[in-house]
Scaffold this motif. Structure first.
Motif, PDB file in Angstrom:
ATOM      1  N   GLU A 177       0.862  -1.187   0.058  1.00 40.43           N
ATOM      2  CA  GLU A 177      -0.053  -0.097   0.005  1.00 40.43           C
ATOM      3  C   GLU A 177       0.941   1.301  -0.233  1.00 40.43           C
ATOM      4  N   LEU A 178       0.657   2.035  -1.142  1.00 39.67           N
ATOM      5  CA  LEU A 178       1.419   3.248  -0.890  1.00 39.67           C
ATOM      6  C   LEU A 178       0.344   4.375  -0.635  1.00 39.67           C
ATOM      7  N   SER A 179       1.385   5.304   0.068  1.00 40.84           N
ATOM      8  CA  SER A 179       0.353   6.964   0.551  1.00 40.84           C
ATOM      9  C   SER A 179       0.181   7.456  -0.794  1.00 40.84           C
ATOM     10  N   PRO A 180      -0.835   8.373  -0.505  1.00 48.80           N
ATOM     11  CA  PRO A 180      -1.109   9.260  -1.740  1.00 48.80           C
ATOM     12  C   PRO A 180       0.193  10.013  -2.169  1.00 48.80           C
ATOM     13  N   GLU A 181       0.867  10.784  -1.184  1.00 50.82           N
ATOM     14  CA  GLU A 181       2.019  11.589  -1.686  1.00 50.82           C
ATOM     15  C   GLU A 181       2.969  10.760  -2.166  1.00 50.82           C
TER      16      GLU A 181
END
Lengths: 276, 260
Positions: B7-11
């Motif tokens: 899971e990657l963060s939006p930023e």
């Protein structure tokens, strides 16, 4: 001295702050020609006697200048999503100031004996920004006009997309365009009247999709903001940049109409485009 | 979601979306055979930020319109880092009308921070060019599938994404404005862009959830696998879309946007 470093053009002033001063001051300065105007001289039309710039109007005040015969439609068209921090308060304040439920007022009007579907955007409602409900109201206006075989006259005044609604705001450009396409296919007339300011996503969609595009004198009309362009190019832009007169010269406006003449000229355009 | 390795963060996704992982040409060559580029808007210019042309997608002729950021410094300057000029959008319109005439499906590949904000671009009608692209796409009688493969910024992206289906690469973004611009407008502080990225809801997963897009294109270390997946998905979806009558296509496309 600093004065010699400036360009030969008049410095830009923020027309928003000046517009907001109208109710209080006795004298106000026109943001375009900088002429001092005695407040009473502006009249209900709020037009600069010198350069004919039309000061920003609330939608209900503009409506009063166009017609007395108006039936508002689709008052409550959808439920708002106001989960963005601080957005609900902002909306509530805008509603109180403008006496509107969104940044556009829509209805069926008779202007100079011509029955039209009329929309008026209000720059005092979160800068006339394009929210989902704004888009829904305008799309509905076109759909009703298509059903009832009416021309549409839409006064635009907007800073562009409504940031608080994110991507949904962007989708409104497409949603309204779909309604315009249906209206156009029915052989019906759409006139957009670009008022100060018409920018961003509104300019890059329904403002520029009309059969006939007119504007008020000196209205600011553009896609990208002045500051963004100046930052990209690292140079100052001339004062008349993105003003209606320049747009007409470059071929993007059919006509510039002064505010007092709008009702009769718009009615004439409707009559001239009647399909026999 | 489970299908993603991490899971990657939006930023983080914003940063990845801005890395030049693919050029438009690379993608085009990965999807279609015998690509033939068509230049010019037939008015006064040929904007190289938009590459348009014809090719075979598994034997079926298609029109491809792609925004390209370029890789070398010189390319980046010429293409304004993937910010099209009005003439770019007008070239796209011309190719879309041509596709409709010859009943060819259209694939658009999008990677742009937004339409070019320049003095000349404004004077040549940037807003009008975008408005016209959107309006014309609403009446096109052939299928359009739009694929965002990096940044999908604002009206400049929407002009080519008024489509029957919009897909996004796993590490791409689609938003009303860049996180920096968003922070500058809302808080008068462009440095709060990470915060803005979270609020904007610009990741493929969030947009799929909202129904703004139809598919997420999974990315692989081996680009061949990515191209193969993409090609297969395009063949399947286009075949289904081609079964609809032109009237149904137009109605469904308009309906797609009416729900927002």
């Amino acid at each position: 001295m600093k004065i010699f470093n400036k360009e030969h053009t008049l410095p830009q002033r923020d027309s928003k702050s000046i517009n907001e001063q109208i109710p209080d001051g006795m004298w106000i300065a026109c943001p375009i020609c900088h002429q001092s105007i005695y407040r009473n001289e502006l009249g209900t039309l709020k037009v600069c006697p010198e350069c004919k710039y039309g000061f920003r109007l609330k939608a209900r005040n503009r409506l009063a200048l166009l017609t007395t015969n108006f039936t508002e439609i689709n008052k409550d068209i959808m439920v708002e999503k106001t989960d963005f921090p601080g957005y609900a308060d902002k909306l509530q304040r805008a509603k109180t100031t403008t006496q509107l439920n969104e940044s556009v007022l829509t209805g069926i009007a008779i202007i100079d004996e011509q029955k039209v579907a009329l929309g008026i955007m209000d720059s005092y409602f979160i800068m006339g920004s394009l929210g989902a409900k704004t888009g829904a109201k305008i799309a509905k206006l076109f759909d009703i006009a298509t059903e009832q075989h009416l021309p549409v006259i839409l006064f635009t005044a907007s800073g562009g997309a409504r940031m608080q609604e994110g991507i949904n705001s962007l989708m409104q450009m497409a949603k309204v365009s779909a309604a315009i396409a249906r209206h156009s296919e029915a052989g019906l007339l759409y006139i957009s009247v670009l008022t100060d300011p018409t920018t961003g996503g509104v300019m890059a969609s329904f403002a520029m999709q009309a059969d006939i595009i007119v504007a008020e004198p000196h209205a600011l009309i553009g896609f990208a903001g002045r500051r963004v362009i100046e930052q990209t190019l690292h140079e100052k832009l001339p004062a008349d940049f993105q003003r209606a007169e320049l747009l007409q010269t470059s071929g993007f406006l059919d006509a510039i109409i002064q505010r007092p003449e709008l009702p009769t000229k718009l009615a004439l355009l409707v009559r001239l485009n009647e399909v026999k | 979601m489970k299908i993603f390795k991490k899971e990657l963060s939006p930023e983080q996704i914003v940063k990845l979306a801005r890395v030049d992982r693919f050029t438009a040409q690379q993608l085009i060559d990965g999807i279609v055979d015998d690509f033939f580029e068509l230049h010019g808007d037939r008015q006064n210019n040929d904007d190289c930020a938009i590459i348009g042309g014809l090719g075979y997608l598994a034997g079926r002729p298609v029109t491809v319109i792609a925004i390209d950021k370029g890789i070398t410094f010189q390319e980046k300057v010429q293409k304004h880092n993937g910010s099209p000029l009005p003439s770019g959008y007008r070239k796209a319109q011309r190719l879309m009308q041509q596709a409709a005439k010859f009943n060819r499906p259209i694939i658009t590949l999008i990677n742009t921070p937004g339409a070019y904000p320049g003095k000349e671009a404004e004077e040549l009608g940037q807003g009008q060019a975008i408005a016209e692209s959107i309006l014309q796409s609403m009446s096109l009688t052939v299928p359009i599938i739009a694929i965002i493969y990096g940044e999908g910024g604002s009206g400049g992206a929407l002009a080519l994404a008024t489509a029957d289906q919009v897909w996004m690469f796993e590490h791409s973004t689609y938003s009303v404005l860049s996180p920096e611009g968003f922070a500058a407008i809302l808080w008068k502080d462009a440095s709060r862009s990470d915060e803005a990225a979270q609020l904007l809801g610009l990741t493929p997963a969030e947009l799929l959830n909202k129904g703004i897009i139809e598919k997420i294109v999974p990315e692989h270390k081996k680009v061949e696998r990515l191209f193969e997946w993409l090609k297969q998905a395009l063949v399947t979806e286009l075949a289904q879309l081609m079964e609809q009558s032109s009237q149904e296509l137009v109605e469904n496309r308009r309906e797609r946007f009416c729900k927002f």
